[in-house]
Design a protein around this motif. Structure first.
Motif, PDB file in Angstrom:
ATOM      1  N   ARG A 178       0.874  -1.176   0.000  1.00 37.03           N
ATOM      2  CA  ARG A 178       0.000   0.000   0.000  1.00 37.03           C
ATOM      3  C   ARG A 178       0.912   1.227   0.000  1.00 37.03           C
ATOM      4  NH1 ARG A 178      -3.341  -1.168   3.807  1.00 37.03           N
ATOM      5  NH2 ARG A 178      -5.135  -1.700   2.510  1.00 37.03           N
ATOM      6  N   VAL A 179       0.831   2.029  -1.052  1.00 38.56           N
ATOM      7  CA  VAL A 179       1.728   3.175  -1.226  1.00 38.56           C
ATOM      8  C   VAL A 179       1.039   4.437  -0.727  1.00 38.56           C
ATOM      9  CG1 VAL A 179       3.066   4.552  -2.851  1.00 38.56           C
ATOM     10  CG2 VAL A 179       2.794   2.086  -3.235  1.00 38.56           C
ATOM     11  N   THR A 180       1.716   5.159   0.156  1.00 39.92           N
ATOM     12  CA  THR A 180       1.266   6.485   0.568  1.00 39.92           C
ATOM     13  C   THR A 180       1.997   7.518  -0.275  1.00 39.92           C
ATOM     14  OG1 THR A 180       0.892   5.764   2.848  1.00 39.92           O
ATOM     15  CG2 THR A 180       1.086   8.125   2.474  1.00 39.92           C
ATOM     16  N   VAL A 181       1.259   8.378  -0.930  1.00 39.76           N
ATOM     17  CA  VAL A 181       1.847   9.416  -1.777  1.00 39.76           C
ATOM     18  C   VAL A 181       1.642  10.763  -1.082  1.00 39.76           C
ATOM     19  CG1 VAL A 181       1.852  10.538  -4.030  1.00 39.76           C
ATOM     20  CG2 VAL A 181       1.417   8.077  -3.861  1.00 39.76           C
ATOM     21  N   ILE A 182       2.699  11.272  -0.448  1.00 38.86           N
ATOM     22  CA  ILE A 182       2.664  12.594   0.168  1.00 38.86           C
ATOM     23  C   ILE A 182       2.944  13.616  -0.935  1.00 38.86           C
ATOM     24  CG2 ILE A 182       3.625  14.098   1.942  1.00 38.86           C
ATOM     25  CD1 ILE A 182       2.284  11.628   3.084  1.00 38.86           C
ATOM     26  N   GLY A 183       1.980  14.457  -1.222  1.00 45.83           N
ATOM     27  CA  GLY A 183       2.056  15.335  -2.390  1.00 45.83           C
ATOM     28  C   GLY A 183       1.396  14.650  -3.561  1.00 45.83           C
ATOM     29  N   ALA A 184       0.135  14.232  -3.357  1.00 51.38           N
ATOM     30  CA  ALA A 184      -0.561  13.413  -4.352  1.00 51.38           C
ATOM     31  C   ALA A 184      -0.674  14.108  -5.705  1.00 51.38           C
ATOM     32  CB  ALA A 184      -1.957  13.043  -3.837  1.00 51.38           C
ATOM     33  N   GLY A 185      -0.730  15.447  -5.698  1.00 53.04           N
ATOM     34  CA  GLY A 185      -0.889  16.165  -6.954  1.00 53.04           C
ATOM     35  C   GLY A 185       0.409  16.471  -7.682  1.00 53.04           C
ATOM     36  N   VAL A 204      -2.191  11.940   0.025  1.00 58.87           N
ATOM     37  CA  VAL A 204      -2.139  13.047   0.982  1.00 58.87           C
ATOM     38  C   VAL A 204      -1.749  14.313   0.242  1.00 58.87           C
ATOM     39  CG1 VAL A 204      -1.077  13.942   3.092  1.00 58.87           C
ATOM     40  CG2 VAL A 204      -1.491  11.473   2.841  1.00 58.87           C
ATOM     41  N   ASP A 205      -2.561  15.348   0.396  1.00 53.43           N
ATOM     42  CA  ASP A 205      -2.247  16.650  -0.181  1.00 53.43           C
ATOM     43  C   ASP A 205      -3.038  17.704   0.575  1.00 53.43           C
ATOM     44  OD1 ASP A 205      -1.274  18.669  -1.919  1.00 53.43           O
ATOM     45  OD2 ASP A 205      -1.203  17.228  -3.563  1.00 53.43           O
ATOM     46  N   LYS A 206      -2.752  18.963   0.280  1.00 55.21           N
ATOM     47  CA  LYS A 206      -3.415  20.064   0.967  1.00 55.21           C
ATOM     48  C   LYS A 206      -4.913  20.074   0.675  1.00 55.21           C
ATOM     49  CE  LYS A 206      -0.881  23.109  -1.038  1.00 55.21           C
ATOM     50  NZ  LYS A 206      -0.331  24.423  -1.470  1.00 55.21           N
ATOM     51  N   PRO A 207      -5.703  20.649   1.587  1.00 50.76           N
ATOM     52  CA  PRO A 207      -7.123  20.822   1.292  1.00 50.76           C
ATOM     53  C   PRO A 207      -7.313  21.759   0.097  1.00 50.76           C
ATOM     54  CG  PRO A 207      -6.675  21.164   3.642  1.00 50.76           C
ATOM     55  CD  PRO A 207      -5.346  21.126   2.943  1.00 50.76           C
ATOM     56  N   GLY A 208      -8.425  21.638  -0.548  1.00 52.70           N
ATOM     57  CA  GLY A 208      -8.728  22.490  -1.702  1.00 52.70           C
ATOM     58  C   GLY A 208      -9.746  21.804  -2.587  1.00 52.70           C
ATOM     59  N   HIS A 209     -10.878  22.441  -2.812  1.00 47.03           N
ATOM     60  CA  HIS A 209     -11.976  21.797  -3.545  1.00 47.03           C
ATOM     61  C   HIS A 209     -11.548  21.382  -4.951  1.00 47.03           C
ATOM     62  CE1 HIS A 209     -16.063  20.949  -4.857  1.00 47.03           C
ATOM     63  NE2 HIS A 209     -15.840  21.706  -5.918  1.00 47.03           N
ATOM     64  N   VAL A 210     -10.929  22.290  -5.694  1.00 48.34           N
ATOM     65  CA  VAL A 210     -10.542  21.988  -7.078  1.00 48.34           C
ATOM     66  C   VAL A 210      -9.517  20.866  -7.111  1.00 48.34           C
ATOM     67  CG1 VAL A 210      -9.444  22.908  -9.149  1.00 48.34           C
ATOM     68  CG2 VAL A 210     -11.070  24.323  -7.878  1.00 48.34           C
ATOM     69  N   PRO A 229      -7.207  11.219   3.570  1.00 42.49           N
ATOM     70  CA  PRO A 229      -7.650  11.695   4.883  1.00 42.49           C
ATOM     71  C   PRO A 229      -8.704  12.791   4.751  1.00 42.49           C
ATOM     72  CG  PRO A 229      -5.521  12.643   4.350  1.00 42.49           C
ATOM     73  CD  PRO A 229      -5.849  11.684   3.243  1.00 42.49           C
ATOM     74  N   VAL A 230      -9.635  12.777   5.665  1.00 46.41           N
ATOM     75  CA  VAL A 230     -10.705  13.772   5.703  1.00 46.41           C
ATOM     76  C   VAL A 230     -10.701  14.422   7.082  1.00 46.41           C
ATOM     77  CG1 VAL A 230     -13.187  14.184   5.532  1.00 46.41           C
ATOM     78  CG2 VAL A 230     -12.097  12.476   4.045  1.00 46.41           C
ATOM     79  N   ALA A 231     -10.585  15.736   7.130  1.00 43.09           N
ATOM     80  CA  ALA A 231     -10.579  16.487   8.392  1.00 43.09           C
ATOM     81  C   ALA A 231     -11.753  17.453   8.397  1.00 43.09           C
ATOM     82  CB  ALA A 231      -9.260  17.240   8.561  1.00 43.09           C
ATOM     83  N   ASP A 232     -12.582  17.346   9.413  1.00 37.38           N
ATOM     84  CA  ASP A 232     -13.753  18.234   9.540  1.00 37.38           C
ATOM     85  C   ASP A 232     -14.623  18.205   8.285  1.00 37.38           C
ATOM     86  OD1 ASP A 232     -12.886  19.047  12.098  1.00 37.38           O
ATOM     87  OD2 ASP A 232     -11.588  20.581  11.199  1.00 37.38           O
ATOM     88  N   GLY A 233     -14.762  17.035   7.719  1.00 39.25           N
ATOM     89  CA  GLY A 233     -15.624  16.865   6.557  1.00 39.25           C
ATOM     90  C   GLY A 233     -15.020  17.256   5.234  1.00 39.25           C
ATOM     91  N   GLU A 234     -13.783  17.767   5.231  1.00 35.16           N
ATOM     92  CA  GLU A 234     -13.129  18.206   3.998  1.00 35.16           C
ATOM     93  C   GLU A 234     -11.934  17.309   3.686  1.00 35.16           C
ATOM     94  OE1 GLU A 234     -14.134  20.543   1.922  1.00 35.16           O
ATOM     95  OE2 GLU A 234     -15.866  20.983   3.190  1.00 35.16           O
ATOM     96  N   PRO A 235     -11.751  16.926   2.415  1.00 33.55           N
ATOM     97  CA  PRO A 235     -10.601  16.086   2.066  1.00 33.55           C
ATOM     98  C   PRO A 235      -9.298  16.870   2.135  1.00 33.55           C
ATOM     99  CG  PRO A 235     -11.774  16.740   0.082  1.00 33.55           C
ATOM    100  CD  PRO A 235     -12.596  17.226   1.239  1.00 33.55           C
ATOM    101  N   GLY A 236      -8.230  16.164   2.489  1.00 37.62           N
ATOM    102  CA  GLY A 236      -6.903  16.764   2.489  1.00 37.62           C
ATOM    103  C   GLY A 236      -6.502  17.331   3.839  1.00 37.62           C
ATOM    104  N   VAL A 237      -5.187  17.406   4.054  1.00 40.77           N
ATOM    105  CA  VAL A 237      -4.639  17.979   5.276  1.00 40.77           C
ATOM    106  C   VAL A 237      -3.360  18.738   4.937  1.00 40.77           C
ATOM    107  CG1 VAL A 237      -5.570  16.254   6.885  1.00 40.77           C
ATOM    108  CG2 VAL A 237      -3.352  15.851   5.777  1.00 40.77           C
TER     109      VAL A 237
END
Length: 495
Positions: A178-185, A204-210, A229-237
């Motif tokens: 299972r690969v974790t990609v920090i900086g998915a974009g 894993v990447d920063k929050p942001g709708h787009v 990961p989802v924090a407070d209902g929003e994807p990304g951290v």
């Protein structure tokens, strides 16, 4: 120390705001090299213009690291220890040195939920590499790899790794990993190829709708499974604000063999903070999972120790260029020092681990923040390998990233003319597919690799795009390549 739930942040120690990042990088570098070269460390501490003087020191630090394995490992340990001691973390009203934090304790009460996207496409069952409008597979891909190797674009170990994946297409889906990609974009990151091959990826990447709409759409159009990961209902951290909880989230998905891929980056001082947060995350994940692997990409704009065979190839390349080579050699002799400077003007230096040259492509104006942000993951890679963790580190080629394709200045013009100087600028889709395939090969490698020095990790299996094996230092070609590229574009418009 435990502080309970709260909003995290990583901050530099107190100091003048306009100079604190430079002061921090200088202190870290001095601490790393002091036990092994007191004079070089003192030159850092007394440097009056570190923003312009750092370049010489990072070059010297690379030469020092290759001189003996214990120095490479010792500098990595001292440098990362210095980072943790000097950088501060804040949560609530608590402000303390980073080396006092218990990442496991800080994760308590800061849980992250998990979002999932299951791809709807069929998995790609063989290695297919997009290149100039074609899809290369099988023998056609082997021929292209052989041509890249012949022209010094890819190193032989990189080509051999890709050929192993061609021979073993069942590896592509990474069964059991299972690969974790920090900086998915990240444009050259492995997220999209891995999902196309049917792998399961923690993104894993920063929050942001787009950003997350784009990532989830990419996952849905492929065959793999994307978890995020989802924090407070929003994807990304934000990694620098959430790494204790993120560590807990990643290690909680440990029912398969974990691979931690560090691909996130930012410019300036923010890049140093991000690199530190990524390193703390890496150290914690590797500690929790002794069999976990680490995956990283090296920047083509950095300084590396390279084998003597690479230096010899660059020098032979100059001797074999005929009239064109003689003309450029003449320009090298009569042009200003900054133009047509030899790639390896300095002699090869011998160490107990063999003979090495020094490739130096740190950008002159990038600054010490950039250099330190590149060096921190290299230090972690050295320590992870010395502790027995599998490490996949590949120097990436120069590529037509989004920032370059939008640019119309001298750097874009220089890239357009790069092929005239033995350098290939890769399309991102080509580069990331090859780099992801290299990761797959590294994860399936059998036996412990034998290296004369930990720094060899950065030289073996490189995909530098020809930068290492052409005769002139890349920085010294920027101006002539930019002029050539501009003329080439004007001629094209006239026709």
């Amino acid at each position: 120390m435990g502080t309970g739930a709260g909003v995290w942040d990583l901050v530099f120690p107190p100091g003048p705001p306009e100079r604190i990042a430079d002061m921090f990088s200088a202190a870290v570098v001095a601490d790393a090299i002091r036990p092994y070269d007191a004079d070089l460390a003192q030159s850092v501490e007394t440097c009056r213009d570190w923003r312009h003087g750092y370049h010489r020191v990072f070059r010297g630090m690379t030469a020092l690291a290759i001189s003996a394995p214990e120095i490479s490992i010792g500098m990595a340990e001292a440098g990362l220890r210095s980072v943790r001691h000097m950088l501060r973390f804040t949560v609530g009203r608590t402000v303390a040195a980073l080396d006092t934090v218990d990442v496991d304790a800080e994760a308590d009460g800061n849980g992250l939920e998990t979002g999932t996207v299951v791809g709807e496409a069929a998995a790609v069952k063989r290695l297919e590499v997009p290149w100039r409008g074609k899809l290369l597979t099988g023998d056609a891909l082997r021929l292209r790899l052989a041509d890249w190797q012949t022209h010094g674009i890819l190193e032989a170990d990189f080509v051999a790794a890709i050929e192993r994946v061609i021979d073993h297409p069942e590896w592509l889906a990474l069964p059991g990993f299972r690969v974790t990609v920090i900086g998915a974009g990240a444009e050259l990151g492995p997220l999209r190829p891995l999902l196309s091959w049917g792998a399961e990826v923690l993104a894993v990447d920063k929050p942001g709708h787009v950003r997350w709409e784009r990532l989830r759409a990419a996952a849905l159009a492929r065959a793999g499974v994307l978890r995020y990961p989802v924090a407070d209902g929003e994807p990304g951290v934000d990694i620098a604000r959430s790494f204790p909880a993120l560590t807990h989230w990643i290690t909680g998905h440990g029912d398969r063999r974990l691979v931690l891929g560090l691909y996130a980056g930012l410019p300036g001082a923010a890049g140093v903070r991000l690199a530190v947060a990524s390193d703390v995350l890496a150290e914690a994940v590797l500690r929790h999972h002794p069999d976990a692997a680490l995956a990283l990409l090296g920047s083509p704009t950095d300084t590396y120790a390279v084998p003597a065979s690479v230096v010899a190839a660059a020098r032979d390349h100059l001797a074999q260029r005929g009239f064109r080579g003689n003309a450029q050699d003449l320009l090298h002799r009569v042009a200003p020092h900054s133009l047509y400077r030899l790639n390896y003007a300095r002699p090869i230096f011998d160490t107990e681990g063999g003979a090495w040259g020094l490739f130096d492509n740190l950008p002159a104006l990038a600054g010490p923040d950039y250099a330190l942000a590149q060096r921190l993951p290299r230090w972690r890679a050295v320590l992870a390998r010395s502790a027995g963790h599998p490490v996949s580190f590949t120097v990436a080629p120069p590529a037509w990233t989004r920032s370059l394709t939008r640019e119309s200045g001298w750097r874009a013009a220089a890239y357009r003319a790069s092929s005239r100087f033995g350098i290939e600028i890769f399309d991102p889709a080509t580069a990331r597919t090859l780099l992801a395939a290299k990761l797959v090969a590294d994860l399936h490698a059998t036996g412990e690799p034998r290296m004369s020095n930990p720094e060899a990790l950065f030289a073996e299996g490189s995909a530098h795009g020809g930068l290492w094996r052409q005769p002139f230092a890349p920085r010294s070609l920027l101006a002539p390549a930019a002029i050539s590229g501009t003329v080439q574009e004007l001629i094209h418009k006239l026709h």
